[in-house]
Write a protein that holds these residues in place. Structure first.
Motif, PDB file in Angstrom:
ATOM      1  N   GLN A 151       0.842  -1.198   0.000  1.00 19.13           N
ATOM      2  CA  GLN A 151       0.000   0.000   0.000  1.00 19.13           C
ATOM      3  C   GLN A 151       0.877   1.248   0.000  1.00 19.13           C
ATOM      4  N   VAL A 152       0.477   2.222  -0.818  1.00 15.03           N
ATOM      5  CA  VAL A 152       1.184   3.502  -0.885  1.00 15.03           C
ATOM      6  C   VAL A 152       0.343   4.564  -0.184  1.00 15.03           C
ATOM      7  N   HIS A 153       0.998   5.351   0.650  1.00 16.75           N
ATOM      8  CA  HIS A 153       0.335   6.525   1.240  1.00 16.75           C
ATOM      9  C   HIS A 153       1.067   7.758   0.723  1.00 16.75           C
ATOM     10  N   TYR A 154       0.317   8.568  -0.034  1.00 17.10           N
ATOM     11  CA  TYR A 154       0.903   9.748  -0.703  1.00 17.10           C
ATOM     12  C   TYR A 154       0.299  11.023  -0.145  1.00 17.10           C
ATOM     13  N   GLN A 155       1.160  11.968   0.192  1.00 14.67           N
ATOM     14  CA  GLN A 155       0.736  13.257   0.724  1.00 14.67           C
ATOM     15  C   GLN A 155       1.223  14.349  -0.235  1.00 14.67           C
ATOM     16  N   PRO A 156       0.293  15.044  -0.938  1.00 12.98           N
ATOM     17  CA  PRO A 156       0.719  16.135  -1.825  1.00 12.98           C
ATOM     18  C   PRO A 156       1.090  17.386  -1.019  1.00 12.98           C
ATOM     19  N   ARG A 157       1.665  18.359  -1.698  1.00  9.72           N
ATOM     20  CA  ARG A 157       2.045  19.590  -0.999  1.00  9.72           C
ATOM     21  C   ARG A 157       0.824  20.364  -0.533  1.00  9.72           C
ATOM     22  N   GLY A 191       3.619  17.964  -6.447  1.00  9.12           N
ATOM     23  CA  GLY A 191       4.708  17.758  -5.498  1.00  9.12           C
ATOM     24  C   GLY A 191       4.459  16.620  -4.521  1.00  9.12           C
ATOM     25  N   ILE A 192       5.407  16.464  -3.603  1.00  8.92           N
ATOM     26  CA  ILE A 192       5.346  15.382  -2.621  1.00  8.92           C
ATOM     27  C   ILE A 192       5.687  15.945  -1.259  1.00  8.92           C
ATOM     28  N   SER A 193       4.729  15.918  -0.351  1.00  8.96           N
ATOM     29  CA  SER A 193       4.982  16.319   1.029  1.00  8.96           C
ATOM     30  C   SER A 193       5.349  15.107   1.882  1.00  8.96           C
ATOM     31  N   GLY A 194       4.797  13.951   1.533  1.00  3.16           N
ATOM     32  CA  GLY A 194       5.095  12.727   2.279  1.00  3.16           C
ATOM     33  C   GLY A 194       4.789  11.518   1.413  1.00  3.16           C
ATOM     34  N   LEU A 195       5.565  10.442   1.597  1.00  2.00           N
ATOM     35  CA  LEU A 195       5.351   9.218   0.820  1.00  2.00           C
ATOM     36  C   LEU A 195       5.832   8.031   1.634  1.00  2.00           C
ATOM     37  N   SER A 196       4.999   7.013   1.743  1.00  4.94           N
ATOM     38  CA  SER A 196       5.416   5.775   2.400  1.00  4.94           C
ATOM     39  C   SER A 196       4.818   4.587   1.649  1.00  4.94           C
ATOM     40  N   ILE A 197       5.578   3.508   1.607  1.00  2.00           N
ATOM     41  CA  ILE A 197       5.118   2.256   0.994  1.00  2.00           C
ATOM     42  C   ILE A 197       5.105   1.200   2.092  1.00  2.00           C
ATOM     43  N   GLU A 198       3.944   0.663   2.382  1.00  2.61           N
ATOM     44  CA  GLU A 198       3.768  -0.274   3.498  1.00  2.61           C
ATOM     45  C   GLU A 198       3.568  -1.687   2.967  1.00  2.61           C
ATOM     46  N   ARG A 199       4.469  -2.567   3.345  1.00  3.14           N
ATOM     47  CA  ARG A 199       4.325  -3.972   2.969  1.00  3.14           C
ATOM     48  C   ARG A 199       3.224  -4.598   3.805  1.00  3.14           C
ATOM     49  N   PRO A 200       2.484  -5.545   3.255  1.00  2.55           N
ATOM     50  CA  PRO A 200       1.459  -6.220   4.043  1.00  2.55           C
ATOM     51  C   PRO A 200       2.085  -6.988   5.204  1.00  2.55           C
TER      52      PRO A 200
END
Length: 305
Positions: A228-234, A277-286
């Motif tokens: 799962q990707v959690h993306y936070q724009p600017r 843009g990208i304020s935050g980004l995380s990729i969470e493995r199951p």
């Protein structure tokens, strides 16, 4: 016989009355590995282990344990901790461990000496001459586990070994399992607690409803679900949705979606070029727990509960 496998079974079936408690289970435990049998309560884990050990006979199927098709012939080089714990309450801890070793052919003198060494290593040296009835449940369980390995078995089989242990004693048990593996033993254990399997297992099988639903490594089990990707724009902008995968859903000021098959990089390039843009980004493995729920199914888990 193939020495790559400490335990090998195919098509195991066990009926109790009209019910198939185990229904065609295959198990292959590599020599020297830590192997977990996972499943909800009532899945058939204990019955499977007992068939592998020769405690009960399968109605169908074949099994080989340490290169013999007659598991009881290998009993002196097997350690077994059953789900139902039991020690003589009047015995001292040191004597209880030596007694269990004697049942596997270890002489009393060696058993007593090893018992003292093992109790010291487990932080229970002070309890060597304490009677079992005066020990806490967790301490008594560790004593029984030490008795299961005092004869230095080639194969250690543990049925729900973490059940009833507090976190401190769970850590001690995990350390003991890894020490036995490092000594060269093969470890086969059952559990319904994913955290222990995630930390310990080289390979695992997932059983539900008497059937094997999965076999492989922890990473292979996790791979049955996408990351799962959690993306936070600017800054918030509804127009971002048009650039994101179809499954993207809004979470607060950010977005969550499955990791695309082509990876995250092409998507990030599009987002940056569009000015989001990208304020935050995380990729969470199951987690293994998530994969377990998917493989077994929520309905089966609710039924077991």
């Amino acid at each position: 016989m193939d020495e790559r496998w400490a335990v090998h079974a195919s098509g195991l079936v066990k009926r109790f009355g009209d019910r198939r408690v185990v229904d065609g289970v295959d198990i292959a435990v590599p020599t020297g590995a830590v192997y977990g049998v996972l499943g909800p309560n009532g899945a058939g884990k204990t019955t499977t282990l007992r068939m592998l050990l020769g405690i009960i006979e399968p109605d169908e199927g074949h099994r080989a344990l340490l290169n013999t098709r007659h598991p009881r012939d290998a009993s002196d080089v097997v350690g077994y901790l059953p789900e139902e714990r039991g020690l003589y309450p009047a015995m001292k801890a040191r004597e209880a461990i030596a007694f269990m070793g004697a049942l596997r052919g270890l002489d009393w003198k060696t058993g007593r000496a090893r018992a003292v060494e093992m109790l010291d290593a487990a932080g229970l040296g002070h309890a060597a001459d304490t009677k079992i009835r005066k020990l806490s449940k967790g301490m008594a369980q560790l004593v029984q586990l030490l008795g299961s390995v005092v004869h230095r078995p080639s194969l250690l089989v543990l049925d729900e070994p973490f059940s009833g242990l507090d976190p401190v004693n769970q850590e001690k048990l995990e350390a003991l399992i890894l020490a036995e593996r490092d000594r060269g033993a093969t470890i086969l254990f059952s559990t319904h607690v994913m955290a222990h399997a995630e930390r310990l297992c080289d390979r695992l099988a997932i059983i539900a409803g008497g059937k094997r639903r999965f076999e492989g490594t922890v990473d292979e089990a996790r791979a049955t679900l996408p990351s799962q990707v959690h993306y936070q724009p600017r800054r918030p902008d509804p127009a971002i949705a048009a650039l994101l995968p179809a499954d993207a859903r809004s979470e607060g000021s950010g977005w969550r979606f499955q990791l695309p098959d082509g990876g995250i990089e092409p998507l990030l390039v599009r987002l940056i070029e569009a000015g989001h843009g990208i304020s935050g980004l995380s990729i969470e493995r199951p987690r293994l727990h998530d994969a377990f729920v998917r493989i077994v199914g929520r309905e089966a888990l609710e039924k077991a509960a």
